[in-house]
Design a protein around this motif. Structure first.
Motif, PDB file in Angstrom:
ATOM      1  N   PHE A   8       0.820  -1.206   0.000  1.00  0.00           N
ATOM      2  CA  PHE A   8       0.000   0.000   0.000  1.00  0.00           C
ATOM      3  C   PHE A   8       0.855   1.257   0.000  1.00  0.00           C
ATOM      4  O   PHE A   8       0.571   2.209  -0.739  1.00  0.00           O
ATOM      5  N   ILE A   9       1.895   1.275   0.808  1.00  0.00           N
ATOM      6  CA  ILE A   9       2.771   2.450   0.872  1.00  0.00           C
ATOM      7  C   ILE A   9       3.485   2.656  -0.456  1.00  0.00           C
ATOM      8  O   ILE A   9       3.496   3.763  -1.010  1.00  0.00           O
ATOM      9  N   ALA A  10       4.075   1.598  -0.985  1.00  0.00           N
ATOM     10  CA  ALA A  10       4.816   1.701  -2.252  1.00  0.00           C
ATOM     11  C   ALA A  10       3.896   2.108  -3.403  1.00  0.00           C
ATOM     12  O   ALA A  10       4.246   2.984  -4.210  1.00  0.00           O
ATOM     13  N   SER A  11       2.709   1.504  -3.458  1.00  0.00           N
ATOM     14  CA  SER A  11       1.770   1.858  -4.528  1.00  0.00           C
ATOM     15  C   SER A  11       1.278   3.290  -4.372  1.00  0.00           C
ATOM     16  O   SER A  11       1.137   4.004  -5.369  1.00  0.00           O
ATOM     17  N   GLY A  12       1.014   3.694  -3.142  1.00  0.00           N
ATOM     18  CA  GLY A  12       0.587   5.075  -2.911  1.00  0.00           C
ATOM     19  C   GLY A  12       1.628   6.075  -3.366  1.00  0.00           C
ATOM     20  O   GLY A  12       1.309   7.051  -4.062  1.00  0.00           O
ATOM     21  N   ILE A  13       2.864   5.832  -3.007  1.00  0.00           N
ATOM     22  CA  ILE A  13       3.944   6.737  -3.414  1.00  0.00           C
ATOM     23  C   ILE A  13       4.141   6.693  -4.922  1.00  0.00           C
ATOM     24  O   ILE A  13       4.246   7.732  -5.580  1.00  0.00           O
ATOM     25  N   ASN A  14       4.164   5.492  -5.481  1.00  0.00           N
ATOM     26  CA  ASN A  14       4.433   5.320  -6.913  1.00  0.00           C
ATOM     27  C   ASN A  14       3.297   5.868  -7.781  1.00  0.00           C
ATOM     28  O   ASN A  14       3.545   6.525  -8.788  1.00  0.00           O
ATOM     29  N   TRP A  70      -1.438   8.669   1.551  1.00  0.00           N
ATOM     30  CA  TRP A  70      -2.744   8.913   2.161  1.00  0.00           C
ATOM     31  C   TRP A  70      -3.921   8.727   1.218  1.00  0.00           C
ATOM     32  O   TRP A  70      -5.062   8.751   1.666  1.00  0.00           O
ATOM     33  N   VAL A  71      -3.672   8.512  -0.063  1.00  0.00           N
ATOM     34  CA  VAL A  71      -4.768   8.232  -0.994  1.00  0.00           C
ATOM     35  C   VAL A  71      -5.369   6.856  -0.677  1.00  0.00           C
ATOM     36  O   VAL A  71      -6.574   6.661  -0.780  1.00  0.00           O
ATOM     37  N   MET A  72      -4.525   5.932  -0.300  1.00  0.00           N
ATOM     38  CA  MET A  72      -4.948   4.590   0.105  1.00  0.00           C
ATOM     39  C   MET A  72      -4.436   4.348   1.528  1.00  0.00           C
ATOM     40  O   MET A  72      -3.392   3.731   1.735  1.00  0.00           O
TER      41      MET A  72
END
Length: 135
Positions: free
Chosen positions: A97-103, A109-111
């Motif tokens: 979730f963190i990696a996908s959110g940043i990427n 915070w979007v997910m």
């Protein structure tokens, strides 16, 4: 009631309850937000089918994870390895979730679902530590 608290690992119970609550959030809140629009879209049927299976896999993982933490909290006979497996899975989901959110969105915070998975991981780690030191 006091004996309930003495006989159970409250940290692991909290991780279990949070896993069950996250299941409810996932199904009740996430389905109309994520799956319903996807199913109404023009996405290929195979993509919809795979997304449906993946969605239900997360539901199953949350239920099983909650059950493992619940068992570990209620009995010293529950294998620690099962809890460690769920901790590893939930840690991986946190990282995804963190990696996908940043990427994808340049923001974690979007997910924000990662916060729930991280909380479950931390509660379970403390619970296992307490379980080990209490023995």
């Amino acid at each position: 009631m006091n004996s309930f608290f003495k006989q159970n690992n409250m940290w692991l119970l909290a991780a279990a309850l949070l896993s069950f609550a996250t299941t409810a959030l996932h199904v009740v809140g996430g389905t109309p937000e994520i799956m319903s629009p996807l199913n109404a879209s023009n996405a290929p049927e195979l993509s919809k089918g795979i997304a449906e299976v993946m969605w239900n896999q997360i539901t199953l993982l949350l239920i099983v994870g909650g059950w493992v933490f619940w068992r570990a909290a209620r009995t010293s006979k529950a294998p620690t390895e099962l809890s460690l497996t769920i901790i590893a899975l939930y840690s991986g989901i946190t990282i995804l979730f963190i990696a996908s959110g940043i990427n994808l969105f340049a923001s974690v915070w979007v997910m924000p679902q990662w916060t729930l998975f991280l909380a479950m991981v931390l509660l379970a780690i403390v619970g296992l530590y307490r379980k080990g030191t209490a023995a």
